[in-house]
Design a protein around this motif. Structure first.
Motif, PDB file in Angstrom:
ATOM      1  N   GLY A 140       0.618   7.432  -4.339  1.00  0.00           N
ATOM      2  CA  GLY A 140       1.413   6.200  -4.256  1.00  0.00           C
ATOM      3  C   GLY A 140       1.752   5.551  -5.583  1.00  0.00           C
ATOM      4  N   VAL A 166      -2.833   7.084  -1.355  1.00  0.00           N
ATOM      5  CA  VAL A 166      -3.135   6.225  -2.505  1.00  0.00           C
ATOM      6  C   VAL A 166      -2.914   7.012  -3.798  1.00  0.00           C
ATOM      7  CG1 VAL A 166      -4.974   4.980  -3.731  1.00  0.00           C
ATOM      8  CG2 VAL A 166      -4.793   4.791  -1.240  1.00  0.00           C
ATOM      9  N   ARG A 192      -0.369   1.313  -6.921  1.00  0.00           N
ATOM     10  CA  ARG A 192      -1.164   1.524  -5.712  1.00  0.00           C
ATOM     11  C   ARG A 192      -2.587   1.946  -6.079  1.00  0.00           C
ATOM     12  NH1 ARG A 192       0.138   3.931  -0.472  1.00  0.00           N
ATOM     13  NH2 ARG A 192      -1.566   3.153   0.801  1.00  0.00           N
TER      14      ARG A 192
END
Length: 334
Positions: free
Chosen positions: A255, A252, A259
């Motif tokens: 990302g 995450v 995200r």
């Protein structure tokens, strides 16, 4: 024999190591570039050039400027970057027409207190110095960009009054916290770069920075994030790598912004929904409302919202309200 009708004089990118005293006779000079030379000092006659509007002496070896610098009252642009200045003389505060000043890449340990008299200043670059703290900057009401990257600053200065500040660069310092006062004062900020500092926590009222488009928190000591971070609806870029966020999965964090923001927004809803202690009778108290400046009660099966809740929210100056995923059949009266 000096020709004193020059208005503009470009001497940059030479190997000039000193200026002759006659230089002071160029009384009409408005634009002067002496950048990228080998100057170590300015002759006292230099300070007679009081018509100067634009002056660059960057990339030299100047270690001292005189208090007479305050006589250049017509200056709107000043570049003293990439020199060896350890101190600025009192009198810099007289340069009240300055719109842009670049003092970066020197060895300054403090700013003179009268720097806040530069009421027209839009852009100030003090990066790459040895500054440990900054004075309260509130009188710089027109300042839009402040670059203080790469110093030894330990805490954010008082920005109360800096109503125009849009971009703040404080990377590579020793700042330990973003305070609630800072979030209160900086509601118009678009860019906050505070990477490579020592931040341990972010305040809940960070959600007040509603205009924030770019937030860089890379390489700090954050181990948790405030729930309200997900309320920054205009963020286009957020960087969190290099923190100790054990509860956020690495994929995450890596990302990208979308995200990360989805994770933060989902978390707000999930956390609020899963907080069983809050029944519809137990509305957030005034302290919680004031601290977060948000009234968040999604997914509560609510059919109405009592007036006292709106009254408390108004007193706490709440900016953000979430009644989503409830059973309201009409917009609450309050």
């Amino acid at each position: 024999m000096f020709h004193n009708t020059f208005i503009s004089f470009q001497l940059h990118d030479n190997a000039i190591s000193s200026l002759p005293p006659e230089f002071g006779e160029l009384k009409n000079l408005m634009t002067l570039s002496l950048a990228h030379n080998k100057l170590t000092a300015l002759p006292k006659e230099f300070y007679k050039l009081t018509e100067l509007r634009w002056l660059s002496i960057s990339h030299n070896e100047i270690s001292k400027i005189e208090a007479d610098f305050g006589d250049f009252v017509m200056l709107t642009f000043l570049d003293l970057s990439h020199n060896k200045l350890t101190i600025l003389p009192p009198g810099m505060g007289y340069l009240v027409r300055l719109v842009e000043i670049n003092l970066s890449h020197n060895q300054l340990e403090e700013l003179p207190p009268d720097i806040v008299n530069l009421r027209d200043l839009r852009k100030m670059n003090i990066s790459n110095n040895n500054l440990k703290k900054l004075p309260p900057l509130g009188e710089l009401r027109k300042m839009e960009v402040l670059d203080a990257n790469h110093n030894d600053i330990e805490e954010l200065p008082d920005f109360y009054g800096c109503a125009a500040l849009k971009e703040l660069y404080m990377a590579n310092n020793y700042i330990k916290e973003i305070t609630e006062e800072f979030c209160d004062q900086m509601q118009h900020l678009n860019v906050l770069n505070i990477r490579d500092n020592k931040l341990e926590v972010l305040p809940e009222n960070i959600s007040l920075l509603q205009k924030l488009k770019r937030l860089d928190l890379t390489n700090n000591n954050l181990n948790k994030l405030p729930r309200n971070l997900g309320l920054l609806s205009q963020l286009q870029s957020i960087n969190m790598e290099g923190n100790k966020l054990s509860f956020v999965r690495q994929d995450v964090i890596r990302g990208g912004t979308e995200r990360m923001m989805k994770y933060l927004r989902d978390r707000i809803t999930d956390e609020v929904v899963s907080e069983t202690r809050l029944t519809p009778e137990e509305w957030p108290d005034k302290y919680t409302l004031k601290k977060s400046q948000a009234l968040m009660v999604p997914g509560r099966e609510l059919t109405n919202v009592p007036d006292h809740v709106f009254k408390a929210a108004a007193e706490a100056e709440v900016h953000i309200v979430d009644f989503s995923k409830n059973k309201l059949t009409e917009v609450p009266r309050g």
